[in-house]
Design an enzyme around this catalytic site. Structure first.
Site, PDB file in Angstrom:
ATOM      1  N   ARG A 287      -8.187  59.567  40.578  1.00 23.74           N
ATOM      2  CA  ARG A 287      -9.378  60.456  39.947  1.00 23.74           C
ATOM      3  C   ARG A 287     -10.246  59.502  41.596  1.00 23.74           C
ATOM      4  NH1 ARG A 287      -8.067  58.764  34.784  1.00 23.74           N
ATOM      5  NH2 ARG A 287      -7.446  60.586  33.189  1.00 23.74           N
TER       6      ARG A 287
ATOM      7  N   GLU B  55      -5.238  72.726  31.972  1.00 16.22           N
ATOM      8  CA  GLU B  55      -6.635  71.712  31.172  1.00 16.22           C
ATOM      9  C   GLU B  55      -7.511  72.779  29.879  1.00 16.22           C
ATOM     10  OE1 GLU B  55      -8.537  67.785  33.295  1.00 16.22           O
ATOM     11  OE2 GLU B  55      -8.989  69.950  34.666  1.00 16.22           O
TER      12      GLU B  55
ATOM     13  N   ARG C   4      -6.787  63.804  43.022  1.00 13.48           N
ATOM     14  CA  ARG C   4      -7.988  64.925  42.047  1.00 13.48           C
ATOM     15  C   ARG C   4      -8.709  65.138  42.674  1.00 13.48           C
ATOM     16  NH1 ARG C   4      -9.194  64.433  36.124  1.00 13.48           N
ATOM     17  NH2 ARG C   4     -10.873  63.212  36.898  1.00 13.48           N
TER      18      ARG C   4
ATOM     19  N   CYS D 123      -0.911  64.209  33.401  1.00 16.09           N
ATOM     20  CA  CYS D 123      -1.485  63.253  33.918  1.00 16.09           C
ATOM     21  C   CYS D 123      -2.410  62.560  32.568  1.00 16.09           C
ATOM     22  CB  CYS D 123      -1.752  63.199  34.726  1.00 16.09           C
ATOM     23  SG  CYS D 123      -3.485  64.410  34.766  1.00 16.09           S
TER      24      CYS D 123
ATOM     25  N   TYR E 279       7.855  65.060  35.618  1.00 17.02           N
ATOM     26  CA  TYR E 279       7.531  63.414  35.358  1.00 17.02           C
ATOM     27  C   TYR E 279       6.588  63.680  34.228  1.00 17.02           C
ATOM     28  CZ  TYR E 279       3.351  65.660  38.078  1.00 17.02           C
ATOM     29  OH  TYR E 279       2.261  65.774  38.374  1.00 17.02           O
TER      30      TYR E 279
ATOM     31  N   MET F 123       7.076  46.034  -4.544  1.00 21.58           N
ATOM     32  CA  MET F 123       7.553  46.659  -6.135  1.00 21.58           C
ATOM     33  C   MET F 123       8.195  45.407  -6.705  1.00 21.58           C
ATOM     34  SD  MET F 123       7.960  50.213  -5.288  1.00 21.58           S
ATOM     35  CE  MET F 123       9.367  50.662  -6.182  1.00 21.58           C
TER      36      MET F 123
ATOM     37  N   HIS G 267     -14.368  56.775  28.477  1.00 21.51           N
ATOM     38  CA  HIS G 267     -14.284  56.048  29.068  1.00 21.51           C
ATOM     39  C   HIS G 267     -14.069  54.737  28.975  1.00 21.51           C
ATOM     40  CE1 HIS G 267     -16.130  54.379  32.901  1.00 21.51           C
ATOM     41  NE2 HIS G 267     -15.660  55.260  33.177  1.00 21.51           N
TER      42      HIS G 267
ATOM     43  N   ARG H 109      20.480  43.393   5.021  1.00 15.69           N
ATOM     44  CA  ARG H 109      19.132  44.764   6.148  1.00 15.69           C
ATOM     45  C   ARG H 109      18.506  44.354   7.267  1.00 15.69           C
ATOM     46  NH1 ARG H 109      13.805  43.646   2.633  1.00 15.69           N
ATOM     47  NH2 ARG H 109      13.157  42.250   3.374  1.00 15.69           N
TER      48      ARG H 109
ATOM     49  N   ARG I  83      16.506  44.736 -10.456  1.00 19.19           N
ATOM     50  CA  ARG I  83      15.354  45.202  -9.000  1.00 19.19           C
ATOM     51  C   ARG I  83      15.018  46.277  -8.401  1.00 19.19           C
ATOM     52  NH1 ARG I  83      16.372  39.631  -6.645  1.00 19.19           N
ATOM     53  NH2 ARG I  83      18.476  38.357  -7.218  1.00 19.19           N
TER      54      ARG I  83
ATOM     55  N   GLY J  48      -3.064  68.186  31.927  1.00 21.68           N
ATOM     56  CA  GLY J  48      -4.444  67.392  31.702  1.00 21.68           C
ATOM     57  C   GLY J  48      -5.225  66.760  30.400  1.00 21.68           C
ATOM     58  N   THR J  49      -3.903  66.955  28.881  1.00 19.50           N
ATOM     59  CA  THR J  49      -4.176  67.376  28.154  1.00 19.50           C
ATOM     60  C   THR J  49      -5.187  66.348  26.849  1.00 19.50           C
ATOM     61  OG1 THR J  49      -2.460  65.299  27.986  1.00 19.50           O
ATOM     62  CG2 THR J  49      -1.453  67.650  27.760  1.00 19.50           C
ATOM     63  N   ASN J  50      -6.065  65.650  27.965  1.00 24.77           N
ATOM     64  CA  ASN J  50      -7.474  65.336  27.947  1.00 24.77           C
ATOM     65  C   ASN J  50      -8.026  66.491  27.295  1.00 24.77           C
ATOM     66  OD1 ASN J  50      -5.731  62.098  27.577  1.00 24.77           O
ATOM     67  ND2 ASN J  50      -7.108  62.218  29.661  1.00 24.77           N
ATOM     68  N   ASP J  51      -8.216  66.677  28.066  1.00 24.69           N
ATOM     69  CA  ASP J  51      -9.300  67.553  27.976  1.00 24.69           C
ATOM     70  C   ASP J  51      -8.886  69.418  27.518  1.00 24.69           C
ATOM     71  OD1 ASP J  51     -12.240  67.298  28.873  1.00 24.69           O
ATOM     72  OD2 ASP J  51     -11.103  67.549  31.488  1.00 24.69           O
TER      73      ASP J  51
END
Ligand code: PEP
Ligand code: MG
Length: 886
Positions: A573, A757, A629, A843, A863, A106, A467, A351, A95, A778-781
């Site tokens: 927002r 941002e 904001r 954020c 935070y 497998m 959005h 396992r 096996r 602002g890690t999206n922008d």
């Protein structure tokens, strides 16, 4: 020996720590043997050999041949049988076993060592001709399929014909003579298809099987599985060669699979199935219906055939003791395979068992309470992302699904309802008490009321941070976005997908956790938040360092967030407030005003509305920090987009249609994301930020007066690139604060800070911190601007980028730690150098992603802020990150 590790018969060359070398199966077989469990003797050829095999051009080196001979000798001496011996033959299984289990990917060969002579010896030894010839035909069939890669259909067909000729329906009706005849047919098939007779030399058989197992590592399905599960190709697989034990030697023999606890609910009860007089693959293949393991399970299911506990009480008791021993030894729920050969129990595999989120939670908490693991281990055992399954109503796993298409799993949870194609229709239907699914090509801020009214949202365009996705997650609404195969005809009120039509009023079900879109209603089950969930969360809170806040902008969202344990609002927002029906006209008058006086007149109408928004939020969040904001989106988003609306809007705003159109034209931008938005609005129209700041401070004072407990407003300026921008905007906010404090004769504590941002802001964070009292990433922008990838258009090609390994994960979902992350840590460092102890948070959507949270812990942010439904995920992920950092 270098490549071969023996186990069984009092020998264990390896152990559970050797998974990388021996694969999961091999390491655990050695471990079980070492703690005295009954394991058929055998040996493991290491994964290092697999790698060498490919390096050497798929050749076996001479030293391996010698080591394997020694391995076989080990099995022979323990079993007192001989490999290839006509009188007393040893049979083995071969096996595969990689580091991580790759279910069904497998190859396995059983009963290896049978040939025309040894089959007779086996028959005599076992005193059972039928069993011996049945085993031989199974072996030829498996070997032909797995090793020789012949067409297995022909073998199955011959078996069916043999049964038909005899008038049988079941395999069990076949006699020794019948199997003997079938063996002749099978050998003929091999010779015909392969051009050579079936190998009679047991050494040839063995090396053929070992080669096939190594070969299966590079099979197409294994490659695909590795790609989907991030398994590196150079890990290789191990090969386990082990003495056969037979579950098909009559009614005192059996084979089965079991979990030491219920893998779906987590209850502390043995859970599994077994079959009397059968080999392992019979249980998996589902040819016969397996029987229950325990009497209790059989009774609960109202099933007739005796459970193992009833049919084989002694062996069952032995097995139950092994379950307990294995759980104590591994300190985790185990997934086990066993065989009973003539009333003797053998362990074939153990396992850690796969489990649902619910079971993971219950098992972790129970085991900590039982003293089997520590609380820290319990925290580490639960996958934070899997909590999602527990926080939203989910689809009943037993319900039938008619899947139309699949989009992105943008916001988890399940929802069913009637299809509507616009936000107003959604609101009307919801007001009439109907459950609706809002279907849009994409959503815009104008659709917010419809999104709120809908049970779920489906869009044809947009990625994970579009959005629709962001807003839906914030509201806790299930959402499937970017379902590219949908074509939506808004006029005819119909959507087409996969050659089918769905009309307004038809029922759809969305699974926001998988992205599935289904026709018709699918039943759901409600989440349970108390009990084990509450217990684990409390333990997590004791160990985490990072605070967890929520992105929330309505009192309801804030309440949900507080209920889920949020310690403040990290991003409120304000633009969504401006779309409210009651005030959109005033917002438009402000935009259309010819001068500052006109704008101020409109803003004066908005002030009480905005103050009421903040008062409601501050009441819910009293005593906690609330980051508000100031206005961020480009103004043209607030003007009508459709020709049909212009007349009505112009009348309401008190201007003529031409003025409205001219202003809309003036505000048009080619690239609004990089246009007149963020603090650029405040720089050009300071009165907008001034009124917003005034509303914040008035509301804070009102709430402090009323409840005795003030919120701590943190006024946040978006899209800052330079120190001077922030300086100007801070002056506006401070002036508004001073004015309000002077009027009221009272003050509240507050901070003014900025979002980071833009790459420039990150680079110049040292200067910006001279003015800003906090940073929120602002890690999206920041992702959009650092990668130069539009967050709204990324969905179309990013999946290809991930598939091709350009990014490990969607960088809008999980922070690009190497790139964007470097800017974050650099900004944190430079900010702290200027202003020691400056408050730092995140954020962007990444604030709710466990891998990104681990990064935030490393950088030492104060935070993370996540949408309300992801607050518990963030709490657990933050605890895990803290434990890792210790
Ligand atoms: C961000 O850019 O990360 C952010 C939180 O702001 P928004 O998503 O509203 O642009
Ligand atoms: Mg932003």
């Amino acid at each position: 020996m270098t490549y071969v590790y023996r186990f069984g018969g009092g020998v264990s060359d390896g152990g559970k720590g050797d998974k990388n070398l021996l694969g999961g199966k091999g390491a655990n077989l050695a471990e079980m043997a070492s703690i005295g469990l009954p394991v058929p003797p055998g040996f493991t050829i290491s994964t290092a050999m697999c790698t060498r095999y490919y390096e050497d051009g798929e050749q076996f080196p001479q030293d391996l041949r010698e080591e394997v001979a020694a391995g076989i000798a080990h099995i022979e001496s323990v079993t007192e049988k001989r490999f290839g011996d006509a009188q007393n033959p040893l049979l083995v299984s071969v096996r595969s076993g990689a580091r991580v289990s790759m279910p069904g990917m497998m190859d396995t060969v059983l009963n290896l060592g049978l040939n025309d002579e040894t089959v007779e010896g086996l028959a005599k030894k076992a005193g059972d001709e039928r069993f011996a010839w049945d085993s031989y035909r199974r072996f030829i069939q498996m070997y032909a399929d797995v090793v020789l890669e012949l067409d297995h259909g022909a073998f199955e067909e011959s078996l069916e014909i043999a049964k038909e000729d005899n008038g049988f329906t079941l395999d069990t009706e076949m006699t020794a003579e019948d199997w003997k005849k079938l063996v002749t047919v099978y050998k003929g098939l091999v010779e015909e298809q392969w051009g050579k007779p079936f190998p009679q030399d047991v050494q040839d058989q063995l090396w053929g099987a070992v080669g096939a197992v190594f070969g299966s590592w590079q099979s197409e399905r294994a490659k695909v599985y590795r790609r989907l599960n991030d398994i590196p190709a150079d890990w290789g697989t191990a090969v386990n060669v082990q003495a056969m034990v037979f579950g098909n030697m009559g009614d005192t023999s059996a084979t089965g699979v079991a979990f030491t606890r219920d893998p779906s609910k987590g209850d502390r009860a043995y859970y599994g199935e077994f079959l009397i007089n059968a080999q392992g693959e019979d249980v998996v293949a589902g040819i016969r219906t397996p029987q229950y393991l325990t009497k209790a399970a059989r009774e609960e299911a109202n099933a007739k055939p005796a459970s193992m506990e009833e049919a084989m009480p002694e062996v069952y008791a032995e097995l139950a003791a092994v379950f307990d021993q294995l759980e104590t030894h591994y300190r985790d729920m185990q997934d086990i395979e066993f065989t009973v050969e003539q009333a003797k129990l053998w362990m074939l595999q153990t396992r850690s068992g796969k489990r649902t989120a619910k079971a993971a939670l219950k098992i972790a908490v129970d085991m900590a309470n039982e003293g089997l693991i520590t609380r820290e281990e319990a925290i580490a055992r639960v996958d934070p992302a899997a909590l999602d399954q527990l926080l939203h109503p989910t689809l009943d796993p037993n319900a039938k699904r008619d899947v139309l298409t699949k989009g992105l799993p943008a916001s988890p949870g399940a929802a069913s309802g009637k299809v509507v194609f616009d936000a107003d229709a959604a609101e009307r239907a919801a007001a009439a008490g109907e459950a609706v699914i809002l279907v849009r090509v994409e959503t815009s801020p104008e659709d917010i009321h419809g999104m709120h009214a809908a049970k779920g949202i489906l869009t044809a365009r947009g990625g994970m941070t579009s959005h629709a996705a962001v807003v839906a997650r914030g509201m806790g609404r299930p959402c499937v976005s970017g379902a590219g195969s949908l074509s939506i005809d808004n006029k005819a009120k119909v959507m087409r997908v996969a050659g089918r039509e769905v009309r307004e009023g038809d029922i759809l079900t969305l699974d926001g956790s998988t992205g599935e879109v289904m026709l018709g209603e699918v039943a759901t089950v409600q989440p349970e938040l108390a009990g084990d969930f509450g217990t684990l969360m409390a333990w997590a809170d004791e160990v985490r360092r990072l605070k967890v806040r929520a992105n929330a902008e309505t009192p309801l969202d804030c309440q949900t967030a507080r209920d889920f344990g949020a310690e403040g609002v990290g991003l409120c927002r304000t633009e969504h407030m401006f779309f409210d029906q009651a005030r959109i006209t005033a917002v438009r008058q402000m935009i259309l005003a010819a001068d500052e006086a006109g704008r101020r007149a409109a803003l004066d109408k908005l002030l009480p509305e905005q103050r009421a928004d903040f008062t409601a939020i501050f009441e819910v969040m009293a005593g906690l920090p609330v980051t508000v904001r100031l206005l961020d989106p480009p103004l043209h988003e607030f003007l009508p987009q459709q020709e049909a609306e212009f007349a009505e809007v112009a009348t309401a705003a008190g201007v003529d249609v031409d003025t409205l159109k001219r202003r809309a034209n003036e505000l048009h931008e080619f690239n609004p994301m990089l246009g007149h938005r963020g603090c650029r609005l405040g720089v050009t129209y300071p009165e907008i930020y001034e009124i917003q700041a005034r509303a914040i401070f008035e509301a804070a004072l009102d709430v402090a007066e009323k409840s005795g407990e003030a919120p701590i407003p943190e006024v946040m300026i978006p899209l800052v690139a330079t120190r001077r921008e922030l300086e100007l905007m801070k002056a506006v906010v401070d002036k508004a604060a001073q004015a309000v404090f002077a009027e009221r004769g009272k003050t509240v504590e507050y901070l003014v800070g900025t979002m980071i941002e833009l790459p420039r802001a990150a680079l110049k964070a040292g200067e910006i911190a001279e003015v800003g009292e906090f940073f929120s990433f602002g890690t999206n922008d920041l992702t959009q601007t650092t990668l130069g990838v539009s967050r709204d258009d990324a969905a179309r090609f990013l999946s290809t980028y991930v598939e091709k390994g350009i990014y490990a994960k969607d960088p809008f979902v999980s922070l690009d730690v190497d790139g964007v992350g470097e800017l974050v840590s650099l900004a944190a460092e430079r900010g702290r150098a200027t202003r020691p102890g400056i408050k730092l948070g995140i954020c962007g959507e990444h604030g709710g992603d466990p891998a990104s949270i681990a990064f935030c812990e490393q950088v030492g942010l104060d935070y993370v802020s996540a949408s309300p439904y992801r607050v518990p995920i963030a709490r657990l992920a933050a605890a895990q990150a803290a434990l890792k950092a210790r």
